[in-house]
Design an enzyme around this catalytic site. Structure first.
Site, PDB file in Angstrom:
ATOM      1  CB  CYS A 241     -15.318  -7.778   5.945  1.00  0.00           C
ATOM      2  SG  CYS A 241     -16.751  -7.556   7.022  1.00  0.00           S
TER       3      CYS A 241
ATOM      4  CB  CYS B 166      -1.582   4.142   8.007  1.00  0.00           C
ATOM      5  SG  CYS B 166      -2.766   4.652   6.737  1.00  0.00           S
TER       6      CYS B 166
ATOM      7  CB  CYS C 169      -0.859   0.185   8.202  1.00  0.00           C
ATOM      8  SG  CYS C 169      -1.506  -1.106   7.107  1.00  0.00           S
TER       9      CYS C 169
ATOM     10  CB  CYS D  75     -18.597  -0.520   8.321  1.00  0.00           C
ATOM     11  SG  CYS D  75     -17.489  -1.259   9.544  1.00  0.00           S
TER      12      CYS D  75
ATOM     13  CB  CYS E 188      -0.920   0.002   1.211  1.00  0.00           C
ATOM     14  SG  CYS E 188      -2.027   1.427   1.291  1.00  0.00           S
TER      15      CYS E 188
ATOM     16  CB  CYS F 294     -18.476  -5.681   4.776  1.00  0.00           C
ATOM     17  SG  CYS F 294     -17.646  -4.160   5.314  1.00  0.00           S
TER      18      CYS F 294
ATOM     19  NE  ARG G 101     -18.270  -5.772  12.900  1.00  0.00           N
ATOM     20  CZ  ARG G 101     -18.821  -4.959  12.007  1.00  0.00           C
ATOM     21  NH1 ARG G 101     -18.115  -3.987  11.463  1.00  0.00           N
ATOM     22  NH2 ARG G 101     -20.083  -5.117  11.647  1.00  0.00           N
TER      23      ARG G 101
END
Length: 533
Positions: free
Chosen positions: A287, A247, A250, A379, A243, A319, A453
């Site tokens: 998901c 972040c 991450c 979400c 990616c 999702c 969640r």
């Protein structure tokens, strides 16, 4: 996400109705509610008719059937409902839950019929309708055959988006007894679905003594849900690593040197096999996540649409979390059968730039707006333990609770520190079960009908601590032994946890179980009444 509802296809007769009419802007619940309160129809069918949509405004008529031999007040207006074909949906719950029925209608499809864009729609209230008694309401939506060539026809997803904007205004959604005029309470704790929380109100809730906060959240939970029912979701990485975002938490960022190496995107058949295994293990929502900044390559997105369609055909809710998406891509996902889209805000606006610099806070909010326009459930949650302060946790909750509509689900994550990421070297204090409980309980009180969640980080909490978090208001988890790239309790361990705590899994495509408790309903214009819900 509730199941696609059944509809009766009815040839509606031409009908003249009469009542008070007004022009309203989207969101004007109070004006419509006052109109109904002024009329006070008794022992006869009544109709809430919505028509002439234009620039986020519409005409609304609170009405009854007009009798030719009767004279009506001079300020009343008549309206002729046309003879046409309708899809008729029954609302079987209390009136304040009619938004749930509308959300189910968003998923309705027919091989032969489609909804008519900007057609006259209405809610029909039976003569014995009572706001405290479930049922007595029908939703009538005009339809046309799919092969009809009308200039105002549109795809079902675009029509659903149009309806969604109307629904948020409550123009057709229980405006007869608007939420602003009623509240629910149990054991002295009241609950009201609000989107106008102030920052100070959120801070006051968050800072309550922990056990008092847990008690209030647990009570609010019992007003709106069966507390034993917990949704089980499985999260699969369909494209791992590489990616381009930075972040700091991450492991999949190409900016950090972690154990995660870029992998090719999983093939459709491989994903479907994993979905089938998840379903067999008890998961009801599947998901799919990809380590993308945004959806780019057409072939990759085409495969994602196929995955969504096929997993949906398995009977599971679907999702996705694919990074930033455009409005057009959101509509394509909706057409494929996507139930929800995950796009977390992660933290407060103030702290955000300390964690991520390659995507702005507003970029995230724009993606959420695109998802909403397509009629897909949102979400959206955050992560604890990424260097934020309590004020940042309050700020995140305030942002979520003041969205135009609360997210369908709010994941609360505890940072899972991965060697090689900047936050792993920051010597941050670990997130405790008390930290998670405070965040979950605050979310439950602020967003009482949202699925909260218990997400990443569960491996660091004991079974007893997880039970405490369910008591605080969590009613959804991720199961399976991996969450994208980090460890998670195995299916078998979660099954034992459910047995020990007396929890049951929520079925896919079904409405949430109603509370088994007796809840007090208080209307602003009437004396308090008690309804068994």
């Amino acid at each position: 996400m509730s199941s696609p509802p059944s509809a009766r296809i009815i040839e509606g007769p031409a009908l003249r109705v009469v009542g008070l009419q007004g022009r309203f802007q989207t969101g004007d619940n109070e004006g419509i509610s006052k109109m109904w309160q002024k009329l006070q129809f008794r022992d006869q069918e009544s109709f809430g008719v919505c028509f002439d949509y234009h620039d986020e405004s519409f005409d609304y008529l609170a009405s009854i059937v007009a009798k030719p031999d009767q004279t009506y007040p001079s300020d009343w207006r008549t309206y002729d409902l046309p003879k046409t074909t309708y899809a008729v949906f029954d609302h079987t719950g209390p009136i304040w839950e009619i938004h749930d029925t509308w959300r189910q209608i968003h998923t309705w499809t027919s091989p032969d019929w489609e909804l008519v864009m900007n057609g006259t729609s209405y809610e029909k209230y039976s003569k014995d309708f009572c706001p405290n008694v479930p049922g007595g309401v029908e939703i009538w939506l005009p339809i046309q055959r799919k092969d009809a060539s009308f200039p105002n026809s549109a795809t079902s997803a675009h029509i659903f988006a149009m309806l969604s904007r109307v629904l948020r205004s409550s123009s057709l959604s229980g405006a007869k007894f608007a939420r602003a005029g009623s509240s629910l309470s149990l054991n002295g704790v009241s609950s009201e679905v609000r989107t106008d929380w102030t920052y100070e109100e959120v801070k006051e809730i968050y800072n309550k003594p922990l056990l008092e906060l847990i008690y209030q959240a647990a009570t609010v939970h019992r007003i709106h849900f069966d507390p034993r029912e917990v949704q089980q979701c499985t999260l699969l990485s369909i494209k791992t690593g590489g990616c381009t975002e930075d972040c700091k938490y991450c492991s999949q960022s190409s900016k950090h040197k972690t154990f995660v190496k870029p992998e090719p995107r999983k093939k459709v058949e491989e994903v479907l096999e994993m979905a089938a295994r998840a379903k067999a293990a008890g998961s009801t929502r599947f998901c799919m996540g990809s380590a993308w900044r945004e959806v780019g390559k057409k072939n990759a997105f085409k495969d994602v649409l196929t995955m969504v369609k096929e997993v949906n055909n398995m009977g599971m809710e679907v999702c996705c979390t694919l990074g930033m998406i455009t409005e057009e891509q959101a509509f394509q996902l909706k057409e494929a059968g996507l139930a929800a889209y995950n796009h977390n805000l992660d933290t407060s606006r103030e702290h955000y730039a300390n964690v991520i610099t390659t995507r702005t806070y507003d970029d995230r909010l724009n993606t959420i707006a695109n998802v909403r326009k397509a009629g897909i459930s949102v979400c959206c949650g955050g992560i604890l333990g990424i260097g934020e302060k309590d004020d940042d946790r309050v700020g995140l909750m305030h942002t979520l609770a003041t969205m135009e509509e609360h997210p369908e689900s709010v994941p609360v994550n505890a940072l899972v520190s991965v060697q090689g990421t900047p936050l792993a070297d920051a010597d941050l204090p670990p997130v405790t079960a008390f930290d998670m409980a405070r965040a979950i309980a605050t979310a439950r009180i602020l967003m009482p009908k949202t699925m909260v969640r218990l997400s990443a980080g569960r491996m660091s909490f004991s079974d007893a601590e997880q039970g405490f978090l369910f008591m605080a208001g969590a009613n959804s988890i991720f199961n399976g032994d991996t969450l994208l790239t980090t460890a998670n309790p195995a299916f078998e361990k979660d099954n034992q946890l459910f047995t020990d705590l007396g929890l049951v899994g929520k079925k896919s495509h079904t409405a949430h179980k109603k509370t088994p408790y007796v809840v007090k309903v208080t209307h602003s214009t009437t004396e308090p009444q008690v309804a068994a819900m």
